[in-house]
Design a protein around this motif. Structure first.
Motif, mmCIF file in Angstrom:
data_model
loop_
_atom_site.group_PDB
_atom_site.id
_atom_site.type_symbol
_atom_site.label_atom_id
_atom_site.label_comp_id
_atom_site.label_asym_id
_atom_site.label_seq_id
_atom_site.Cartn_x
_atom_site.Cartn_y
_atom_site.Cartn_z
ATOM 1 N N LEU A 142 14.811 -18.924 1.326
ATOM 2 C CA LEU A 142 14.914 -17.624 0.673
ATOM 3 C C LEU A 142 16.365 -17.172 0.696
ATOM 4 N N LEU A 143 16.849 -16.733 -0.468
ATOM 5 C CA LEU A 143 18.224 -16.271 -0.602
ATOM 6 C C LEU A 143 18.229 -14.971 -1.383
ATOM 7 N N ALA A 144 19.027 -14.020 -0.955
ATOM 8 C CA ALA A 144 19.100 -12.712 -1.615
ATOM 9 C C ALA A 144 20.430 -12.564 -2.338
ATOM 10 N N VAL A 145 20.387 -11.928 -3.503
ATOM 11 C CA VAL A 145 21.604 -11.628 -4.261
ATOM 12 C C VAL A 145 21.544 -10.170 -4.706
ATOM 13 N N VAL A 167 10.838 -13.783 -5.537
ATOM 14 C CA VAL A 167 9.732 -13.382 -4.669
ATOM 15 C C VAL A 167 9.804 -11.916 -4.263
ATOM 16 N N GLY A 168 10.911 -11.244 -4.599
ATOM 17 C CA GLY A 168 11.024 -9.834 -4.247
ATOM 18 C C GLY A 168 12.164 -9.169 -4.991
ATOM 19 N N THR A 169 11.972 -7.889 -5.295
ATOM 20 C CA THR A 169 13.010 -7.091 -5.948
ATOM 21 C C THR A 169 13.062 -5.737 -5.260
ATOM 22 N N ALA A 170 14.244 -5.346 -4.798
ATOM 23 C CA ALA A 170 14.418 -4.062 -4.108
ATOM 24 C C ALA A 170 15.462 -3.245 -4.850
ATOM 25 N N TYR A 171 15.124 -1.967 -5.090
ATOM 26 C CA TYR A 171 16.016 -1.075 -5.826
ATOM 27 C C TYR A 171 16.610 -0.040 -4.882
ATOM 28 N N GLY A 172 17.893 0.090 -4.928
ATOM 29 C CA GLY A 172 18.608 1.087 -4.143
ATOM 30 C C GLY A 172 19.879 1.438 -4.886
ATOM 31 N N ALA A 174 22.050 -0.584 -5.387
ATOM 32 C CA ALA A 174 22.127 -1.778 -6.231
ATOM 33 C C ALA A 174 20.724 -2.396 -6.273
ATOM 34 N N VAL A 175 20.585 -3.491 -7.017
ATOM 35 C CA VAL A 175 19.310 -4.207 -7.099
ATOM 36 C C VAL A 175 19.463 -5.516 -6.337
ATOM 37 N N THR A 176 18.515 -5.777 -5.428
ATOM 38 C CA THR A 176 18.547 -7.003 -4.643
ATOM 39 C C THR A 176 17.364 -7.883 -5.019
ATOM 40 N N PHE A 177 17.665 -9.070 -5.494
ATOM 41 C CA PHE A 177 16.632 -10.058 -5.797
ATOM 42 C C PHE A 177 16.550 -11.047 -4.640
ATOM 43 N N THR A 178 15.320 -11.335 -4.188
ATOM 44 C CA THR A 178 15.109 -12.387 -3.200
ATOM 45 C C THR A 178 14.535 -13.587 -3.939
ATOM 46 N N LEU A 179 15.220 -14.720 -3.818
ATOM 47 C CA LEU A 179 14.887 -15.917 -4.576
ATOM 48 C C LEU A 179 14.438 -17.024 -3.628
ATOM 49 N N ALA A 196 29.115 -14.671 -13.350
ATOM 50 C CA ALA A 196 30.564 -14.912 -13.461
ATOM 51 C C ALA A 196 31.220 -14.899 -12.081
ATOM 52 N N GLY A 197 30.498 -15.457 -11.109
ATOM 53 C CA GLY A 197 31.025 -15.551 -9.761
ATOM 54 C C GLY A 197 30.891 -14.293 -8.934
ATOM 55 N N GLY A 198 30.285 -13.259 -9.486
ATOM 56 C CA GLY A 198 30.201 -11.988 -8.776
ATOM 57 C C GLY A 198 28.987 -11.840 -7.883
ATOM 58 N N GLY A 199 28.009 -12.734 -8.017
ATOM 59 C CA GLY A 199 26.790 -12.639 -7.206
ATOM 60 C C GLY A 199 26.843 -13.573 -6.016
ATOM 61 N N GLU A 200 26.764 -13.031 -4.817
ATOM 62 C CA GLU A 200 26.839 -13.837 -3.603
ATOM 63 C C GLU A 200 25.454 -13.958 -2.986
ATOM 64 N N LEU A 201 25.019 -15.191 -2.751
ATOM 65 C CA LEU A 201 23.722 -15.432 -2.140
ATOM 66 C C LEU A 201 23.821 -15.311 -0.622
#
Length: 211
Positions: A142-145, A167-172, A174-179, A196-201
């Motif tokens: 599981l990795l979050a971005v 597998v999960g989406t959290a709104y605050g 920012a938006v955090t996707f768990t993949l 474009a390189g801006g999303g860090e897992l």
């Protein structure tokens, strides 16, 4: 690698040995309480049977695994443990089996009982395998971005279109996707391309999935 059954897909087979009838029922269970409920259900369904022997294995990780078995009046070690050994040998997890026996009037002896109960479970699992009802279980990373709200919708659509499991989406703020993935390096490359390189897992644990 462990195997299991689909939820709600009981496998049932019957064998007969020297006039005794053995009915093996196998079910996917999530925990010991569900295994006990399955046993109770089989006892209610067949109150005329002499024995309801049982075994279960739950938990994918060895550290969280629970294994139990019971002979229900048969000589100790002749039913439940042999049934459990079959589950272990086949690599089954999150599975319970109940073998219900109607006594046919002829004693089988300790060795005969071991062969009868283990054989009943093996027959049920062979039936499940031949019907392609067994599922392989796989550990996924599981990795979050975290991304801004302005790009979250597009990113989610792009990820899904490429077969990435969200597998999960959290709104605050920012938006955090768990993949979930079995190839973190490939997922990192995909996320880097789409952001474009801006999303860090960021590592977010592991989970098991049916495949």
């Amino acid at each position: 690698m462990p195997f299991t059954l689909p939820p709600g897909a009981d496998v049932v087979t019957e064998t007969e040995i020297k006039h005794s009838r053995f009915r093996a029922a196998v079910r996917r269970v999530d925990d010991p309480a569900a295994a006990q409920a399955f046993l109770d259900e089989q006892r209610r369904l067949f109150p005329d049977a002499r024995h309801h022997c049982w075994a279960y294995v739950t938990g994918n990780e060895p550290s969280e695994r629970a294994e139990r078995a019971g002979d229900d009046g048969e000589p100790g070690g002749t039913a439940g443990v042999p049934m459990l050994q079959v589950l272990r040998a086949r690599g089954l997890v999150d599975v319970a089996v109940v073998v219900t026996r109607w006594f046919g009037g002829i004693k089988l002896g300790a060795g005969g009982l071991v062969r009868a109960y283990s054989g009943a479970v093996a027959a049920a699992l062979d039936s499940a395998e031949s019907a392609a009802a067994l599922l392989r279980r796989e550990r996924l990373d599981l990795l979050a971005v975290e991304v801004g709200h302005d790009v979250a919708g597009r990113l989610e659509a792009e990820l899904r279109s490429r077969g990435v499991t969200i597998v999960g989406t959290a709104y605050g703020a920012a938006v955090t996707f768990t993949l979930a993935t079995k190839d973190p390096a490939q997922l990192a490359a995909t996320v880097a391309e789409l952001t474009a390189g801006g999303g860090e897992l960021v590592p977010a644990g592991t989970r098991w999935a049916d495949v």
